[in-house]
Design a protein around this motif. Sequence first.
Motif, PDB file in Angstrom:
ATOM      1  N   ALA A 132     -65.315  -1.649   0.036  1.00 52.14           N
ATOM      2  CA  ALA A 132     -65.277  -0.969   1.341  1.00 52.14           C
ATOM      3  C   ALA A 132     -65.477  -1.910   2.515  1.00 52.14           C
ATOM      4  O   ALA A 132     -65.915  -1.484   3.585  1.00 52.14           O
ATOM      5  CB  ALA A 132     -66.340   0.140   1.363  1.00 52.14           C
ATOM      6  N   GLU A 135     -64.585  -0.925   6.107  1.00 48.84           N
ATOM      7  CA  GLU A 135     -64.714   0.522   6.240  1.00 48.84           C
ATOM      8  C   GLU A 135     -65.988   0.850   7.027  1.00 48.84           C
ATOM      9  O   GLU A 135     -66.851  -0.011   7.230  1.00 48.84           O
ATOM     10  CB  GLU A 135     -64.790   1.187   4.851  1.00 48.84           C
ATOM     11  N   SER A 136     -66.116   2.090   7.447  1.00 47.65           N
ATOM     12  CA  SER A 136     -67.312   2.514   8.182  1.00 47.65           C
ATOM     13  C   SER A 136     -68.527   2.572   7.257  1.00 47.65           C
ATOM     14  O   SER A 136     -68.389   2.510   6.017  1.00 47.65           O
ATOM     15  CB  SER A 136     -67.082   3.903   8.798  1.00 47.65           C
ATOM     16  N   GLY A 139     -68.174   5.314   4.888  1.00 46.72           N
ATOM     17  CA  GLY A 139     -67.277   4.972   3.779  1.00 46.72           C
ATOM     18  C   GLY A 139     -67.985   4.154   2.717  1.00 46.72           C
ATOM     19  O   GLY A 139     -67.740   4.325   1.516  1.00 46.72           O
ATOM     20  N   LYS A 140     -68.846   3.266   3.131  1.00 46.64           N
ATOM     21  CA  LYS A 140     -69.617   2.455   2.180  1.00 46.64           C
ATOM     22  C   LYS A 140     -70.576   3.338   1.372  1.00 46.64           C
ATOM     23  O   LYS A 140     -70.729   3.165   0.155  1.00 46.64           O
ATOM     24  CB  LYS A 140     -70.402   1.376   2.933  1.00 46.64           C
ATOM     25  N   ASN A 212     -57.269   4.367  -2.326  1.00 46.81           N
ATOM     26  CA  ASN A 212     -56.534   4.221  -1.076  1.00 46.81           C
ATOM     27  C   ASN A 212     -55.126   4.757  -1.314  1.00 46.81           C
ATOM     28  O   ASN A 212     -54.350   4.151  -2.080  1.00 46.81           O
ATOM     29  CB  ASN A 212     -56.481   2.752  -0.661  1.00 46.81           C
ATOM     30  N   THR A 229     -61.748  12.733   2.757  1.00 45.01           N
ATOM     31  CA  THR A 229     -61.133  11.454   3.121  1.00 45.01           C
ATOM     32  C   THR A 229     -62.017  10.775   4.156  1.00 45.01           C
ATOM     33  O   THR A 229     -62.352  11.365   5.189  1.00 45.01           O
ATOM     34  CB  THR A 229     -59.723  11.652   3.705  1.00 45.01           C
ATOM     35  N   ASP A 231     -62.137   7.198   6.260  1.00 46.66           N
ATOM     36  CA  ASP A 231     -61.407   5.983   6.605  1.00 46.66           C
ATOM     37  C   ASP A 231     -60.142   5.888   5.739  1.00 46.66           C
ATOM     38  O   ASP A 231     -59.335   6.803   5.726  1.00 46.66           O
ATOM     39  CB  ASP A 231     -62.304   4.755   6.447  1.00 46.66           C
ATOM     40  N   HIS A 232     -60.022   4.826   4.939  1.00 46.09           N
ATOM     41  CA  HIS A 232     -58.811   4.621   4.132  1.00 46.09           C
ATOM     42  C   HIS A 232     -58.962   5.137   2.705  1.00 46.09           C
ATOM     43  O   HIS A 232     -58.035   5.020   1.906  1.00 46.09           O
ATOM     44  CB  HIS A 232     -58.449   3.125   4.069  1.00 46.09           C
ATOM     45  N   HIS A 233     -60.116   5.697   2.384  1.00 48.66           N
ATOM     46  CA  HIS A 233     -60.355   6.136   1.015  1.00 48.66           C
ATOM     47  C   HIS A 233     -60.323   7.659   0.881  1.00 48.66           C
ATOM     48  O   HIS A 233     -60.863   8.372   1.733  1.00 48.66           O
ATOM     49  CB  HIS A 233     -61.701   5.612   0.502  1.00 48.66           C
TER      50      HIS A 233
END
Length: 237
Positions: A132, A135-136, A139-140, A212, A229, A231-233
């Motif tokens: 991550a 990522e934000s 997200g982490k 992703n 969802t 961020d990108h995940h």
Amino acid sequence: MKHSYMKSMVVACLATLSFIGFNATATAATNYKVVKGDSLWKLGKRYSVTIDDIKKLNNRQGDMIYIDETLAIPSKTKVLAAETTEPSTAAPANTAKPEPKPEAKPAEQETPAVSISASEKDLLARLVEAEAKGESYEGKVGVATVVLNRVDSPKFPDTVTGVIKQVVGKAYAFSPVQNGSINKPASEDSKKAVEQALTRKDRLDDSIYFYNPKTATDNWIRSRAVIKTIDHHVFAK
């Protein structure tokens, strides 16, 4: 009869004059501005009046006086020059600055609901950093949560190390283990994300997968129920 009448008139006049004279003495006053060190006792001595005289003239009940206030002092005699050593009862003027607001204490870290070893925390933080990075913080936390959800699931190994290093087919379950990026040190955000995930406050509805959608090539993973969802995940079950 006339003599008695005149005598009565004289007595009445004298009484009236005496009353007027007393009132004039009692009501005549000097305005005095209180300074540091003053007290009613000192002012009484200085002006040859009683404390009660001063209190009555100023409609006071107590003996407390305040710096910079103006008192009416009965004017009966000249001011005495001598000062006394009587302790002051004059209260200082209210010049105190408002007390500063106490600084906000930093929020205490929540007690983890799950306890893992320091080495496993470091391993999980390094996986979070590799999976991550960029990522934000949320997200982490999500990535760390998926690993912990897998530990709780009967479908996966029951330790953090076992989940992260699990081999599926001919490869590791997590690509950072496969390509070695997990060996890089974790950032402070990734370490904090692990601590947050360990509190188990938000389990992402027990999501056990993340991917992703722009880079995933496995169609099977896309068939899983999407929970959220970030961020990108995409997090799924």
